[in-house]
Design an enzyme around this catalytic site. Structure first.
Site, PDB file in Angstrom:
ATOM      1  N   ARG A 115      -6.989  14.214  13.111  1.00 62.97           N
ATOM      2  CA  ARG A 115      -6.603  14.191  12.112  1.00 62.97           C
ATOM      3  C   ARG A 115      -7.884  15.589  12.390  1.00 62.97           C
ATOM      4  NH1 ARG A 115      -5.405  10.390   7.158  1.00 62.97           N
ATOM      5  NH2 ARG A 115      -5.342   8.779   9.281  1.00 62.97           N
ATOM      6  N   GLU A 131      -8.693  -4.465   2.320  1.00 64.01           N
ATOM      7  CA  GLU A 131      -7.528  -3.159   1.115  1.00 64.01           C
ATOM      8  C   GLU A 131      -6.551  -4.357   1.263  1.00 64.01           C
ATOM      9  OE1 GLU A 131      -7.322   1.074   2.662  1.00 64.01           O
ATOM     10  OE2 GLU A 131      -6.844  -0.500   4.244  1.00 64.01           O
ATOM     11  N   MET A 158     -13.811   5.716  18.774  1.00 63.95           N
ATOM     12  CA  MET A 158     -14.734   6.276  19.299  1.00 63.95           C
ATOM     13  C   MET A 158     -15.276   4.974  20.158  1.00 63.95           C
ATOM     14  SD  MET A 158     -17.076   7.438  17.988  1.00 63.95           S
ATOM     15  CE  MET A 158     -17.231   8.265  16.765  1.00 63.95           C
ATOM     16  N   ASN A 215     -10.006   5.725  12.480  1.00 70.13           N
ATOM     17  CA  ASN A 215      -9.442   6.485  12.669  1.00 70.13           C
ATOM     18  C   ASN A 215      -8.633   7.641  11.404  1.00 70.13           C
ATOM     19  OD1 ASN A 215      -7.847   7.419  15.095  1.00 70.13           O
ATOM     20  ND2 ASN A 215      -6.229   6.584  13.966  1.00 70.13           N
ATOM     21  N   GLY A 216      -8.509   6.788  10.515  1.00 72.08           N
ATOM     22  CA  GLY A 216      -8.718   7.982   9.149  1.00 72.08           C
ATOM     23  C   GLY A 216     -10.518   7.586   8.617  1.00 72.08           C
ATOM     24  N   ARG A 246       1.103  -1.459  -0.196  1.00 77.07           N
ATOM     25  CA  ARG A 246      -0.128   0.349  -0.012  1.00 77.07           C
ATOM     26  C   ARG A 246       0.960   1.426  -0.499  1.00 77.07           C
ATOM     27  NH1 ARG A 246      -2.849   3.446   4.689  1.00 77.07           N
ATOM     28  NH2 ARG A 246      -4.357   4.279   4.026  1.00 77.07           N
ATOM     29  N   GLU A 287     -18.092   0.049  10.240  1.00 75.17           N
ATOM     30  CA  GLU A 287     -18.752  -1.541  10.365  1.00 75.17           C
ATOM     31  C   GLU A 287     -19.686  -1.616  11.096  1.00 75.17           C
ATOM     32  OE1 GLU A 287     -15.498  -3.529   8.689  1.00 75.17           O
ATOM     33  OE2 GLU A 287     -15.060  -2.280   7.627  1.00 75.17           O
ATOM     34  N   ASN A 288     -18.786  -1.208  12.355  1.00 74.21           N
ATOM     35  CA  ASN A 288     -19.600  -1.983  14.019  1.00 74.21           C
ATOM     36  C   ASN A 288     -19.808  -0.596  14.478  1.00 74.21           C
ATOM     37  OD1 ASN A 288     -17.123  -4.007  13.818  1.00 74.21           O
ATOM     38  ND2 ASN A 288     -16.244  -2.800  13.345  1.00 74.21           N
ATOM     39  N   HIS A 337     -16.001   5.344   4.462  1.00 71.36           N
ATOM     40  CA  HIS A 337     -15.432   4.362   5.043  1.00 71.36           C
ATOM     41  C   HIS A 337     -15.103   5.070   6.417  1.00 71.36           C
ATOM     42  CE1 HIS A 337     -11.518   2.307   5.419  1.00 71.36           C
ATOM     43  NE2 HIS A 337     -10.745   3.547   5.799  1.00 71.36           N
ATOM     44  N   LEU A 338     -15.920   4.898   7.439  1.00 75.14           N
ATOM     45  CA  LEU A 338     -15.191   5.317   8.824  1.00 75.14           C
ATOM     46  C   LEU A 338     -14.718   4.302   9.534  1.00 75.14           C
ATOM     47  CD1 LEU A 338     -19.146   6.675   9.006  1.00 75.14           C
ATOM     48  CD2 LEU A 338     -17.597   8.014   7.968  1.00 75.14           C
TER      49      LEU A 338
END
Length: 400
Positions: free
Chosen positions: A242, A380, A285, A212-213, A94, A332-333, A209-210
């Protein structure tokens, strides 16, 4: 072991102090995964089988996490002990930034590393570590095909108006433009939609896409047309640490009135802002949801508000909306975040069924809702593995 014995595909995701590893068979079946944390400090390696079961560090493997190269050597030593006869045919990496030209993965050869290093000023906290992982893998597997997979590539088909800032055109030509990130995740979701919800895949979908980033992508017929992230991975939604979207005047104020230099501002915006800065508690979160402090509640409120605002903007870019997909660790959670986002968005057709949301989907909208709402766990690593295997096979067809 000779290169003829090499059949497995390795995927690497190198961060500033971490290294994520995926091991796949020649048939691209997951074999194992690993995560090295706190490289350069009190590092540790977590290994798991494909079914999620933890694997102990084998006897005789020296644990050295002093830098990326030694961390990779430790992880590979462990995998070779766990999988006797293991040979690596190709390594997929990546790489956060591919610049304005790379629209897909590339084989690392010639001056490719030098060209990718030229993008380090565009992604100073990510790109150097991605490239350090490539160099470490080249040393560890000199005969393996090395492939770079870019987080920016998925977004390279944007219309000019979505990519440019209202700055002098000369800066755009130098590469100061909106790139978008998390492209490997969006690539996976696009493929999952095409496989499982083909009618929806052909329409207008916003993918959130939620984690930490965090970012969001507007897709039309499976292709990115707009993204909340721009020139850097700071833009758009607030994230774990961020800031997200920020008036550039704030940066000028920090320089001129607070006396902060570039390094101090970078540390503030990348590491001390977002959910952590807003809550003064945590960037996690799960911890914020469990807290009853005003700061935690306000951080969640702001996160939800920004998601809702960006959905409105992306729906405008799409000229309508057929579906919303949540992915990433939070997407997702977190049942609560998904439900909160849907509140007040009925005007756009977004609704969430409480029972389906509690079950984590995959479909969480009610039957007959104007907009289909889904949760899709992203992957990914398999996107990287597939691209790496494909380019490796092509390379083998090219005469030396």
């Amino acid at each position: 072991m000779t290169t003829r014995d090499a059949t497995a595909v390795l995927t690497l995701n190198a961060g500033s102090s971490s290294l994520k590893i995926g091991l796949f068979s020649a048939a691209l079946e997951a074999m194992a995964s690993g995560h090295v944390d706190r490289i350069g400090g009190e590092g540790s390696l977590t290994l798991r089988r494909a079914d999620g079961a933890l694997l102990a560090l084998p006897d005789g493997v020296t644990a050295d996490f002093s830098d990326h190269a030694r961390s990779l050597a430790t992880a590979i030593g462990a995998l070779r002990a766990l999988f006797p006869g293991l040979g690596i045919a190709a390594v997929g990496h990546r790489v956060v930034h591919g610049g304005p030209d790379h629209r897909g993965p590339i084989v690392i050869r010639g001056d490719a590393l030098a060209r990718l290093a030229a993008f380090e000023p565009f992604a100073p906290l990510h790109q150097p570590h991605n490239l350090a992982g490539i160099r470490a893998a080249i040393d560890a597997f000199p005969h393996a095909v090395q492939v770079a997979c870019f987080d920016t590539a998925f977004h390279r088909g944007h219309p000019f108006v979505h990519d440019t800032f209202a700055l002098p055109r000369a800066l755009y030509d130098k590469g100061v433009r909106r790139y978008g990130f998390h492209g490997l995740s969006y690539d996976y979701v696009s493929g999952a939609l095409a496989r499982d919800w083909p009618a929806l895949a052909g329409g207008r979908v916003i993918v959130a896409h939620l984690g930490n980033g965090a970012s969001m992508c507007a897709m039309k017929a499976g292709r990115s047309v707009a993204s909340t992230m721009g020139f850097s991975a700071l833009d758009g939604l607030p994230m774990g640490t961020r800031c997200g979207q920020l008036d550039p005047g704030v940066v000028l104020y920090l320089m001129q009135q607070e006396g902060m230099d570039a390094d101090a501002i970078s540390d503030l915006l990348y590491r001390r802002s977002g959910l952590l800065g807003l809550s003064d508690l945590s960037n996690d979160m799960r911890r914020l949801e469990a807290s009853d402090t005003p700061g935690a509640r306000e951080a969640i409120d702001h996160f939800v508000f920004r998601i809702q605002r960006e959905i409105g903007g992306l729906a405008a870019a799409l000229r309508g909306l057929d579906g919303v997909v949540f992915c990433g660790g939070i997407g997702e959670n977190s049942r609560m975040i998904r439900a909160r986002v849907a509140e007040g968005m009925g005007w756009l057709g977004i609704q969430v069924d409480p029972g389906r949301n509690a079950a984590n989907g995959p479909v969480i909208s009610p039957d007959g809702a104007p907009v289909t709402v889904l949760t899709i766990p992203t992957d990914e690593e398999i996107v990287i593995a597939r691209a790496t295997a494909a380019l490796s096979a092509q390379k083998e067809q090219v005469p030396a």
